[in-house]
Design a protein around this motif. Sequence first.
Motif, PDB file in Angstrom:
ATOM      1  N   MET A 128      44.274 -18.710  27.620  1.00 21.87           N
ATOM      2  CA  MET A 128      45.099 -17.917  26.688  1.00 21.87           C
ATOM      3  C   MET A 128      46.579 -18.257  26.820  1.00 21.87           C
ATOM      4  O   MET A 128      47.298 -18.407  25.834  1.00 21.87           O
ATOM      5  CB  MET A 128      44.880 -16.418  26.937  1.00 21.87           C
ATOM      6  N   VAL A 129      47.025 -18.364  28.080  1.00 18.95           N
ATOM      7  CA  VAL A 129      48.439 -18.700  28.297  1.00 18.95           C
ATOM      8  C   VAL A 129      48.729 -20.098  27.742  1.00 18.95           C
ATOM      9  O   VAL A 129      49.696 -20.302  27.001  1.00 18.95           O
ATOM     10  CB  VAL A 129      48.824 -18.608  29.791  1.00 18.95           C
TER      11      VAL A 129
ATOM     12  N   ASP B   5      51.102 -23.491  23.737  1.00 16.85           N
ATOM     13  CA  ASP B   5      50.894 -24.654  22.853  1.00 16.85           C
ATOM     14  C   ASP B   5      51.107 -24.268  21.382  1.00 16.85           C
ATOM     15  O   ASP B   5      51.649 -25.059  20.601  1.00 16.85           O
ATOM     16  CB  ASP B   5      49.473 -25.223  23.013  1.00 16.85           C
ATOM     17  N   ALA B   6      50.660 -23.055  21.034  1.00 16.31           N
ATOM     18  CA  ALA B   6      50.825 -22.605  19.644  1.00 16.31           C
ATOM     19  C   ALA B   6      52.305 -22.551  19.298  1.00 16.31           C
ATOM     20  O   ALA B   6      52.726 -22.922  18.198  1.00 16.31           O
ATOM     21  CB  ALA B   6      50.180 -21.231  19.451  1.00 16.31           C
TER      22      ALA B   6
ATOM     23  N   ALA C 262      55.602 -24.187  30.268  1.00 19.83           N
ATOM     24  CA  ALA C 262      54.885 -25.123  31.145  1.00 19.83           C
ATOM     25  C   ALA C 262      54.890 -24.614  32.588  1.00 19.83           C
ATOM     26  O   ALA C 262      53.890 -24.743  33.307  1.00 19.83           O
ATOM     27  CB  ALA C 262      55.538 -26.498  31.060  1.00 19.83           C
ATOM     28  N   LEU C 263      56.016 -24.014  32.993  1.00 17.22           N
ATOM     29  CA  LEU C 263      56.078 -23.456  34.360  1.00 17.22           C
ATOM     30  C   LEU C 263      55.071 -22.314  34.528  1.00 17.22           C
ATOM     31  O   LEU C 263      54.449 -22.168  35.578  1.00 17.22           O
ATOM     32  CB  LEU C 263      57.499 -22.954  34.659  1.00 17.22           C
ATOM     33  N   CYS C 264      54.912 -21.507  33.469  1.00 12.94           N
ATOM     34  CA  CYS C 264      53.924 -20.413  33.515  1.00 12.94           C
ATOM     35  C   CYS C 264      52.522 -20.983  33.678  1.00 12.94           C
ATOM     36  O   CYS C 264      51.711 -20.472  34.462  1.00 12.94           O
ATOM     37  CB  CYS C 264      53.977 -19.566  32.242  1.00 12.94           C
TER      38      CYS C 264
ATOM     39  N   THR D  66      53.910 -25.064  16.689  1.00 10.00           N
ATOM     40  CA  THR D  66      53.944 -24.131  15.545  1.00 10.00           C
ATOM     41  C   THR D  66      52.561 -24.049  14.878  1.00 10.00           C
ATOM     42  O   THR D  66      52.417 -24.234  13.678  1.00 10.00           O
ATOM     43  CB  THR D  66      55.017 -24.534  14.505  1.00 10.00           C
ATOM     44  N   ASP D  67      51.570 -23.757  15.723  1.00 10.47           N
ATOM     45  CA  ASP D  67      50.180 -23.739  15.282  1.00 10.47           C
ATOM     46  C   ASP D  67      49.707 -22.286  15.131  1.00 10.47           C
ATOM     47  O   ASP D  67      49.331 -21.625  16.101  1.00 10.47           O
ATOM     48  CB  ASP D  67      49.323 -24.494  16.322  1.00 10.47           C
TER      49      ASP D  67
END
Lengths: 217, 251
Positions: A128-129, A134-135, A21-23, A139-140
Amino acid sequence: MRSRFDEQLSILNKKLIVMGALCEEIIGISSDALLNGNSDKLENVKIIGSEIDRMEEEIEGICLKLLLLEHPVASDLRQISAALKMITDMERIGDQAEDIAEIIGFLNGRTGEECKEIRKMAETAIKMVNDSVDAYVNTDLELARSVYSFDDIVDDCFLKTKNKLIDMIAENKTDGEYPLDLLMIAKYIERIGDHAVNIAEWVEYSLTGVHKDNNKD
Amino acid sequence: MKGIINAKNLNLWYGETQALKNINIEIPEKSITALIGPSGCGKSTFLKILNRMNDLIPIVKIKGDIYYNGKDIFEKSIDVNSLRRDIGMVFQKPNPFPMSIYDNIAYGPRIHGIKGKQRLDEIVENSLKDAAIWDEVKDRLKKNALGLSGGQQQRLCIARALAVKPKVILMDEPTSALDPISTSKIEELSLKLKDKYTIIIVTHNMQQAVRISDNTAFFLLGELIEFGKTEEIFSNPLDKRTENYITGRFG
């Protein structure tokens, strides 16, 4: 019977989500300043960057401790080794967002508006980030795999940006520093896209046991 | 790699209890195969069947086939003594005979008809060297083997198994009673021995299976759940039950 281990893995997971989240936040601020001239939050970039560095160290410590104490195998091993690799990419994303923020300071309020590909690049890299993080969180697997294809868009935009900047220099339309600064920003964004791909690849490895790069003949 | 032991539709009952259920497995030669699984899963039963040690138990009933080098080991024409010479065994607790180190090693060859001091001396020396214990015992060969440390006793037992020139060595938790240094000596020894011998090892130590074995078989409730390359089994097992066992979710 492995409740302590599960608890530690869950802590690791939460920390990675916070780091991700910080990224997202740091490149959000940098690109907002670049694309919209909104530099209000730029001063936060350094603070967030330091926090990302600190989290890298902290997560690395947790991973090494788990490797030492639990001798993880199978999905546990994959999760921990993927985490160890992902934090390196996340830390690089943080650094590059900081670098971009620093260069923005030299642009004297200009936003690279001559070069619409930079905007597209930045928007794509942010997506993309966000998607790779999120993936991991959800676990997507499909979302992780979808990240790979966006890298081509970023690479393509980088090439176009480069050519446009070369023209700009050749036509002597501007001072020499401005296009070079833009080129550096574009390169950092392109690298951020690469790191997002790396993260997505480690998410895929963690979930499937197969790493995309090791699967090529 | 060629299979040296091949089990086909193997079933075993202790009385009414079925301990092995339709096991099919081909064990590659000159490699280390680890058998893992929770207590009572059938792995030791499977190990013992390979040199027909379950034959000694009256209530055991066996259905199915085991081929050793292409020959059915349950065939009437099979000589169990020569089968056990080819397929030796090392047990969980070191069990040297209460006699000298020398006689422990010479015992097997003597039974198989080897006489002559020079020949026996050679066998004793080579076996002890192969089991990486020669340097520690060469000056006390006539001393009682029970005076050795646990780790030394276990290597002596391996040397004793090697003395009759087996092709396969079965190991039933050979390091569970040993300290880490003795354990690592046995592990290194096993890695050295696999150039010449096929080793099948039952172990409860997952890290040991990862460290030394080429292939791993996971047993559960008498079934062979998964058999494959150790690296694959421990990094990306195909069966959820394997995953749950090796990650400590049950067992």
